[in-house]
Design a protein around this motif. Structure first.
Motif, PDB file in Angstrom:
ATOM      1  N   GLU A  63      40.756  96.678   9.662  1.00  0.00           N
ATOM      2  CA  GLU A  63      39.531  96.171   9.051  1.00  0.00           C
ATOM      3  C   GLU A  63      39.229  94.753   9.539  1.00  0.00           C
ATOM      4  O   GLU A  63      38.082  94.421   9.846  1.00  0.00           O
ATOM      5  CB  GLU A  63      39.658  96.192   7.525  1.00  0.00           C
ATOM      6  CG  GLU A  63      38.415  95.768   6.791  1.00  0.00           C
ATOM      7  CD  GLU A  63      37.255  96.748   6.948  1.00  0.00           C
ATOM      8  OE1 GLU A  63      36.121  96.345   6.666  1.00  0.00           O
ATOM      9  OE2 GLU A  63      37.482  97.895   7.365  1.00  0.00           O
ATOM     10  N   GLU A  94      40.126  93.409  12.400  1.00  0.00           N
ATOM     11  CA  GLU A  94      39.703  93.476  13.806  1.00  0.00           C
ATOM     12  C   GLU A  94      38.272  93.993  13.914  1.00  0.00           C
ATOM     13  O   GLU A  94      37.507  93.531  14.755  1.00  0.00           O
ATOM     14  CB  GLU A  94      40.667  94.338  14.608  1.00  0.00           C
ATOM     15  CG  GLU A  94      42.003  93.661  14.845  1.00  0.00           C
ATOM     16  CD  GLU A  94      42.978  94.524  15.624  1.00  0.00           C
ATOM     17  OE1 GLU A  94      42.704  95.729  15.822  1.00  0.00           O
ATOM     18  OE2 GLU A  94      44.018  93.989  16.031  1.00  0.00           O
ATOM     19  N   ARG A  95      37.875  94.956  13.087  1.00  0.00           N
ATOM     20  CA  ARG A  95      36.518  95.501  13.122  1.00  0.00           C
ATOM     21  C   ARG A  95      35.498  94.420  12.748  1.00  0.00           C
ATOM     22  O   ARG A  95      34.499  94.225  13.436  1.00  0.00           O
ATOM     23  CB  ARG A  95      36.387  96.696  12.183  1.00  0.00           C
ATOM     24  CG  ARG A  95      35.026  97.390  12.266  1.00  0.00           C
ATOM     25  CD  ARG A  95      34.877  98.453  11.212  1.00  0.00           C
ATOM     26  NE  ARG A  95      34.916  97.911   9.853  1.00  0.00           N
ATOM     27  CZ  ARG A  95      33.900  97.252   9.270  1.00  0.00           C
ATOM     28  NH1 ARG A  95      32.807  97.027   9.926  1.00  0.00           N
ATOM     29  NH2 ARG A  95      34.022  96.811   8.033  1.00  0.00           N
ATOM     30  N   TRP A  99      35.371  91.721  15.484  1.00  0.00           N
ATOM     31  CA  TRP A  99      34.669  92.221  16.669  1.00  0.00           C
ATOM     32  C   TRP A  99      33.162  92.100  16.476  1.00  0.00           C
ATOM     33  O   TRP A  99      32.447  91.630  17.359  1.00  0.00           O
ATOM     34  CB  TRP A  99      35.053  93.671  16.936  1.00  0.00           C
ATOM     35  CG  TRP A  99      34.473  94.177  18.221  1.00  0.00           C
ATOM     36  CD1 TRP A  99      33.270  94.788  18.378  1.00  0.00           C
ATOM     37  CD2 TRP A  99      35.038  94.070  19.519  1.00  0.00           C
ATOM     38  NE1 TRP A  99      33.061  95.094  19.695  1.00  0.00           N
ATOM     39  CE2 TRP A  99      34.134  94.670  20.418  1.00  0.00           C
ATOM     40  CE3 TRP A  99      36.227  93.547  20.001  1.00  0.00           C
ATOM     41  CZ2 TRP A  99      34.373  94.743  21.770  1.00  0.00           C
ATOM     42  CZ3 TRP A  99      36.467  93.636  21.359  1.00  0.00           C
ATOM     43  CH2 TRP A  99      35.549  94.214  22.231  1.00  0.00           C
ATOM     44  N   ASN A 100      32.685  92.519  15.328  1.00  0.00           N
ATOM     45  CA  ASN A 100      31.248  92.441  15.064  1.00  0.00           C
ATOM     46  C   ASN A 100      30.771  90.997  14.991  1.00  0.00           C
ATOM     47  O   ASN A 100      29.656  90.693  15.399  1.00  0.00           O
ATOM     48  CB  ASN A 100      30.901  93.182  13.774  1.00  0.00           C
ATOM     49  CG  ASN A 100      31.005  94.680  13.945  1.00  0.00           C
ATOM     50  OD1 ASN A 100      30.885  95.188  15.051  1.00  0.00           O
ATOM     51  ND2 ASN A 100      31.252  95.388  12.862  1.00  0.00           N
TER      52      ASN A 100
END
Length: 105
Positions: free
Chosen positions: A88, A90-91, A94-95
């Motif tokens: 979560e 990393e997601r 990334w965004n």
């Protein structure tokens, strides 16, 4: 000049042929006593083809390695401080860093 008589006696005892003396240099050695001009020759066997100029990278543009560092740091902060799972964190990171840019891995 060092005394080489002991070395010459040892060489004669070992059966080595005597070494003839070296004659002195003609002009004293080096280029100091040389009166002629020194010519330099250069042979180019295969000329190197010209290399096209590489355009410089824009200074203010973010580099891929810089963006990856920012992503990894942001993910670590989210995982540690926000107590999120690694996936979560990393997601979200990334965004935040890359947005919807699909050109990055």
């Amino acid at each position: 000049m060092p005394d080489l008589s002991r070395f010459a006696a040892l060489a004669a005892k070992a059966g080595a042929s005597p070494v003839p003396p070296v004659p002195p240099a003609v002009h004293g050695g080096g280029t100091a006593g040389f009166g002629g001009k020194i010519k330099r020759y250069q042979r180019i066997a295969d000329p190197v083809p010209p290399v096209p100029p590489v355009p410089p990278r824009e200074i203010n543009a973010p580099h891929h390695a810089d963006l990856m560092d920012a992503y990894e740091e942001r993910a670590a902060i989210l995982e540690f401080d926000a107590h999120l799972s690694r996936a979560e964190a990393e997601r979200i990171a990334w965004n935040e860093v890359f947005g919807n840019h699909s050109q990055y891995p």
